[in-house]
Design a protein around this motif. Structure first.
Motif, PDB file in Angstrom:
ATOM      1  N   GLU A   1       6.635   5.070  19.334  1.00 30.18           N
ATOM      2  CA  GLU A   1       5.913   5.994  18.448  1.00 30.18           C
ATOM      3  C   GLU A   1       5.956   5.539  16.992  1.00 30.18           C
ATOM      4  OE1 GLU A   1       6.980  10.046  18.797  1.00 30.18           O
ATOM      5  OE2 GLU A   1       6.603  10.144  20.947  1.00 30.18           O
ATOM      6  N   GLU A   2       7.096   4.996  16.549  1.00 32.96           N
ATOM      7  CA  GLU A   2       7.235   4.547  15.154  1.00 32.96           C
ATOM      8  C   GLU A   2       6.277   3.397  14.863  1.00 32.96           C
ATOM      9  OE1 GLU A   2      10.606   2.759  12.084  1.00 32.96           O
ATOM     10  OE2 GLU A   2      11.242   3.596  14.010  1.00 32.96           O
ATOM     11  N   VAL A   3       6.210   2.415  15.781  1.00 33.77           N
ATOM     12  CA  VAL A   3       5.298   1.273  15.623  1.00 33.77           C
ATOM     13  C   VAL A   3       3.857   1.766  15.629  1.00 33.77           C
ATOM     14  CG1 VAL A   3       4.433  -0.836  16.711  1.00 33.77           C
ATOM     15  CG2 VAL A   3       6.900  -0.407  16.590  1.00 33.77           C
ATOM     16  N   GLU A   4       3.565   2.714  16.543  1.00 32.78           N
ATOM     17  CA  GLU A   4       2.205   3.248  16.654  1.00 32.78           C
ATOM     18  C   GLU A   4       1.786   3.930  15.356  1.00 32.78           C
ATOM     19  OE1 GLU A   4      -0.170   6.273  19.607  1.00 32.78           O
ATOM     20  OE2 GLU A   4       1.473   5.081  20.412  1.00 32.78           O
ATOM     21  N   ASP A   5       2.689   4.712  14.768  1.00 31.43           N
ATOM     22  CA  ASP A   5       2.388   5.389  13.495  1.00 31.43           C
ATOM     23  C   ASP A   5       2.124   4.379  12.389  1.00 31.43           C
ATOM     24  OD1 ASP A   5       2.620   7.856  14.634  1.00 31.43           O
ATOM     25  OD2 ASP A   5       4.703   8.197  13.991  1.00 31.43           O
ATOM     26  N   GLN A   6       2.926   3.309  12.369  1.00 29.97           N
ATOM     27  CA  GLN A   6       2.733   2.266  11.348  1.00 29.97           C
ATOM     28  C   GLN A   6       1.380   1.586  11.517  1.00 29.97           C
ATOM     29  OE1 GLN A   6       6.075  -0.386  11.668  1.00 29.97           O
ATOM     30  NE2 GLN A   6       7.515   1.030  10.673  1.00 29.97           N
ATOM     31  N   LEU A   7       1.006   1.303  12.761  1.00 29.54           N
ATOM     32  CA  LEU A   7      -0.278   0.654  13.035  1.00 29.54           C
ATOM     33  C   LEU A   7      -1.445   1.550  12.640  1.00 29.54           C
ATOM     34  CD1 LEU A   7       0.478  -1.018  16.497  1.00 29.54           C
ATOM     35  CD2 LEU A   7       0.023  -2.202  14.345  1.00 29.54           C
ATOM     36  N   LYS A   8      -1.311   2.856  12.953  1.00 31.11           N
ATOM     37  CA  LYS A   8      -2.379   3.802  12.589  1.00 31.11           C
ATOM     38  C   LYS A   8      -2.530   3.891  11.077  1.00 31.11           C
ATOM     39  CE  LYS A   8      -2.460   6.768  16.665  1.00 31.11           C
ATOM     40  NZ  LYS A   8      -2.133   8.104  17.218  1.00 31.11           N
ATOM     41  N   GLU A   9      -1.417   3.853  10.375  1.00 31.77           N
ATOM     42  CA  GLU A   9      -1.455   3.909   8.907  1.00 31.77           C
ATOM     43  C   GLU A   9      -2.134   2.663   8.341  1.00 31.77           C
ATOM     44  OE1 GLU A   9      -1.300   5.832   5.551  1.00 31.77           O
ATOM     45  OE2 GLU A   9      -0.510   6.692   7.404  1.00 31.77           O
ATOM     46  N   LYS A  10      -1.813   1.503   8.956  1.00 32.66           N
ATOM     47  CA  LYS A  10      -2.432   0.239   8.540  1.00 32.66           C
ATOM     48  C   LYS A  10      -3.937   0.270   8.788  1.00 32.66           C
ATOM     49  CE  LYS A  10      -2.078  -4.767   9.183  1.00 32.66           C
ATOM     50  NZ  LYS A  10      -1.422  -5.857   9.940  1.00 32.66           N
ATOM     51  N   GLU A  11      -4.337   0.806   9.968  1.00 39.17           N
ATOM     52  CA  GLU A  11      -5.756   0.912  10.314  1.00 39.17           C
ATOM     53  C   GLU A  11      -6.480   1.814   9.323  1.00 39.17           C
ATOM     54  OE1 GLU A  11      -6.882   3.681  13.344  1.00 39.17           O
ATOM     55  OE2 GLU A  11      -8.025   2.137  14.394  1.00 39.17           O
ATOM     56  N   LYS A  12      -5.851   2.936   9.002  1.00 42.18           N
ATOM     57  CA  LYS A  12      -6.446   3.889   8.062  1.00 42.18           C
ATOM     58  C   LYS A  12      -6.637   3.252   6.691  1.00 42.18           C
ATOM     59  CE  LYS A  12      -5.640   8.477   6.073  1.00 42.18           C
ATOM     60  NZ  LYS A  12      -4.670   9.599   5.960  1.00 42.18           N
ATOM     61  N   SER A  13      -5.614   2.509   6.255  1.00 44.78           N
ATOM     62  CA  SER A  13      -5.674   1.830   4.949  1.00 44.78           C
ATOM     63  C   SER A  13      -6.805   0.807   4.918  1.00 44.78           C
ATOM     64  CB  SER A  13      -4.332   1.152   4.669  1.00 44.78           C
ATOM     65  OG  SER A  13      -4.415   0.377   3.505  1.00 44.78           O
ATOM     66  N   GLN A  14      -6.938   0.019   5.998  1.00 46.52           N
ATOM     67  CA  GLN A  14      -7.998  -0.998   6.068  1.00 46.52           C
ATOM     68  C   GLN A  14      -9.370  -0.344   6.052  1.00 46.52           C
ATOM     69  OE1 GLN A  14      -8.596  -2.990   9.797  1.00 46.52           O
ATOM     70  NE2 GLN A  14      -9.058  -4.941   8.807  1.00 46.52           N
ATOM     71  N   ALA A  15      -9.530   0.735   6.800  1.00 39.52           N
ATOM     72  CA  ALA A  15     -10.823   1.418   6.862  1.00 39.52           C
ATOM     73  C   ALA A  15     -11.206   1.985   5.506  1.00 39.52           C
ATOM     74  CB  ALA A  15     -10.766   2.532   7.908  1.00 39.52           C
ATOM     75  N   GLN A  16     -10.228   2.543   4.779  1.00 35.92           N
ATOM     76  CA  GLN A  16     -10.510   3.088   3.450  1.00 35.92           C
ATOM     77  C   GLN A  16     -10.936   1.996   2.482  1.00 35.92           C
ATOM     78  OE1 GLN A  16      -6.848   5.133   2.587  1.00 35.92           O
ATOM     79  NE2 GLN A  16      -7.655   7.119   3.263  1.00 35.92           N
ATOM     80  N   LEU A  17     -10.312   0.817   2.603  1.00 34.47           N
ATOM     81  CA  LEU A  17     -10.613  -0.285   1.691  1.00 34.47           C
ATOM     82  C   LEU A  17     -11.971  -0.901   1.977  1.00 34.47           C
ATOM     83  CD1 LEU A  17      -9.658  -2.253  -0.536  1.00 34.47           C
ATOM     84  CD2 LEU A  17      -8.690  -3.671   1.264  1.00 34.47           C
ATOM     85  N   LEU A  18     -12.242  -1.182   3.247  1.00 40.47           N
ATOM     86  CA  LEU A  18     -13.452  -1.915   3.604  1.00 40.47           C
ATOM     87  C   LEU A  18     -14.639  -1.011   3.915  1.00 40.47           C
ATOM     88  CD1 LEU A  18     -11.886  -4.650   5.921  1.00 40.47           C
ATOM     89  CD2 LEU A  18     -12.527  -4.871   3.532  1.00 40.47           C
ATOM     90  N   LYS A  19     -14.371   0.269   4.262  1.00 43.97           N
ATOM     91  CA  LYS A  19     -15.400   1.236   4.646  1.00 43.97           C
ATOM     92  C   LYS A  19     -16.074   0.877   5.972  1.00 43.97           C
ATOM     93  CE  LYS A  19     -14.902   3.206   0.571  1.00 43.97           C
ATOM     94  NZ  LYS A  19     -14.043   4.372   0.432  1.00 43.97           N
ATOM     95  N   SER A  20     -16.305  -0.403   6.196  1.00 44.43           N
ATOM     96  CA  SER A  20     -16.990  -0.871   7.403  1.00 44.43           C
ATOM     97  C   SER A  20     -16.400  -2.220   7.811  1.00 44.43           C
ATOM     98  CB  SER A  20     -18.490  -1.019   7.127  1.00 44.43           C
ATOM     99  OG  SER A  20     -19.102  -1.823   8.106  1.00 44.43           O
ATOM    100  N   PRO A  21     -16.309  -2.502   9.140  1.00 45.52           N
ATOM    101  CA  PRO A  21     -15.756  -3.793   9.573  1.00 45.52           C
ATOM    102  C   PRO A  21     -16.620  -4.973   9.178  1.00 45.52           C
ATOM    103  CG  PRO A  21     -16.659  -2.570  11.449  1.00 45.52           C
ATOM    104  CD  PRO A  21     -16.658  -1.629  10.282  1.00 45.52           C
ATOM    105  N   ILE A  22     -17.835  -4.714   8.730  1.00 49.94           N
ATOM    106  CA  ILE A  22     -18.722  -5.806   8.330  1.00 49.94           C
ATOM    107  C   ILE A  22     -18.437  -6.248   6.893  1.00 49.94           C
ATOM    108  CG2 ILE A  22     -20.679  -4.522   7.338  1.00 49.94           C
ATOM    109  CD1 ILE A  22     -22.490  -6.300   9.112  1.00 49.94           C
TER     110      ILE A  22
END
Length: 417
Positions: free
Chosen positions: A84-105
């Motif tokens: 669960e701890e690793v999963e939470d860290q990964l979700k936080e990383k994903e959220k941060s990337q999405a906020q920065l890039l807005k789109s995977p393109i």
């Protein structure tokens, strides 16, 4: 024209906010639909100065960038784990990337569109228009030139980059040092093409074209588009385009290579001044309104320097703009704002290409140019965007033949060939 709502809003609230009624210029109406129509048709956009070419290529390219984002898949969900701890860290990383890039393109230091220009002043000018539009259309543009602070540019490239506006040499420097990649570049705009395909720029421009072409070929022959923009179309440019970009679609305005309709011409034979240009310039400036903004063109830097010094001694509010002048951007801004000391700009052809001079009332050719191309660029600094302007030409013995040909063609409303 089938533009996206946010792009239309960017036009209405951005650079054309004061324009009423809001409608495209001739070259915009011809070019925008053609760029939007295809992902692989290369386009030549040729039109007289002050006709709105910058928006003619920026708007459809921004529209395509936004279309790509809308069609791109969302960020993929992270696969669940037993920790669960690793999963939470990964979700936080994903959220941060999405906020920065807005789109995977949208990727770091991999622009999807590039605009090439011959000078840092033009780069800053196009960047300004682009940023004006980006407030509403939501994309990110940056400038790259050899004179920009390298640390600042490198730091900027570590954020999502949609559009790069650059000089060829400046861009290649960052590419060679692995700070910029062409791997996602689908759109290349070469503005001021008559300059960019000339000696001094052609090698760098050709290298950039080749690298972008190869990058798209290696990615399953992905389609890409090159847009070439110019205010004059010399034979040399036509030949290079046929060689570099086979089957390019040529779009030209009705007024290309013709005298601007709102421009009045005054040919002065210097014989009446005993060929004393300094006496002629004083009389010309005194005869013109002191509040009018004026550009004076010289063929050589040394002549421009001498003329600037001379007019200073006669107490004219003059500044100079030529190759080795310090802080050219500040000087151009002083002239644009018509500050009390900068009502008159003495310059070489460095100021004749693309720079926004819709406020200029009077252009004086202290030295008559040796080509029609330079003539068109110089006089195109006034009578722009529907405004009226005046141009005065000093004619010496060696200039008479070319000047007479131009005068006849203006009178007969023919192409200035």
């Amino acid at each position: 024209m089938n533009l996206r709502p946010e792009v239309l809003e960017a036009i209405k609230q951005g650079p054309l906010k004061e324009v009423d009624p809001l409608q495209p210029t001739e070259i915009q109406a011809l070019t925008i639909p053609e760029i939007l129509k295809s992902e692989k048709q290369h386009i030549l956009c040729a039109a007289e100065t002050g006709s709105g070419k910058t928006l003619a290529y920026l708007l459809p390219i921004i529209n395509k960038i936004k279309d790509q984002e809308m069609k791109a898949p969302s960020f993929p969900l992270i696969s669940p784990t037993n920790n669960e701890e690793v999963e939470d860290q990964l979700k936080e990383k994903e959220k941060s990337q999405a906020q920065l890039l807005k789109s995977p393109i949208r990727l770091l230091n991999r622009p999807r569109a590039i605009v090439l220009l011959p000078s840092r002043e033009l780069v800053e000018q196009v960047l300004s228009v682009s940023k004006h539009l980006s407030h509403f259309a939501k994309f990110r543009s940056i400038a790259i030139t050899s004179h920009k602070n390298r640390q600042f540019v490198r730091k900027t490239l570590l954020m999502p980059t949609d559009l790069v506006v650059a000089t060829p040499a400046g861009l290649l420097d960052y590419v060679e040092n692995n700070h910029v990649s062409f791997s996602e570049t689908r759109y290349l705009i070469i503005d001021e093409a008559d300059t960019m395909f000339s000696k001094g720029f052609n090698e760098d421009v050709s290298s950039i074209i080749k690298q972008i072409k190869n990058s798209n070929i290696t990615q399953n022959n992905r389609s890409y588009q090159i847009i070439v923009v110019t205010a004059t179309l010399p034979k040399t440019v036509n030949e290079l385009l046929s060689k570099e970009l086979t089957f390019i679609k040529r779009i030209t305005s009705h007024s290309l290579h013709k005298s601007l309709p709102n421009l009045s011409h005054n040919f002065i034979d210097l014989k009446q001044f005993n060929y004393n240009k300094y006496e002629a310039i004083i009389q010309t400036l005194k005869a013109h309104s002191e509040s009018a903004s004026t550009m004076i063109f010289c063929n050589k830097k040394i002549i421009a320097k001498q003329l600037e010094t001379y007019l200073h001694t006669k107490n004219f509010p003059v500044i100079g703009l030529y190759g080795d002048v310090d802080d050219r951007t500040t000087k151009l801004e002083s002239f644009r704002n018509q500050e009390s000391h900068a009502k008159i700009l003495v310059c070489t052809d460095i100021a004749s290409r693309g720079v926004d001079t819709t406020f200029v009332n009077h252009v004086i050719l202290f030295d008559f140019p040796t080509t029609i191309v330079d003539f068109l660029h110089r006089v195109g600094r006034t009578a722009r965007a529907g405004k009226r302007g005046k141009a005065t030409y000093f004619i010496t013995k060696k200039d008479r033949q070319l000047a007479e040909r131009i005068k006849r063609n203006i009178r007969d409303k023919r192409v200035l060939s």
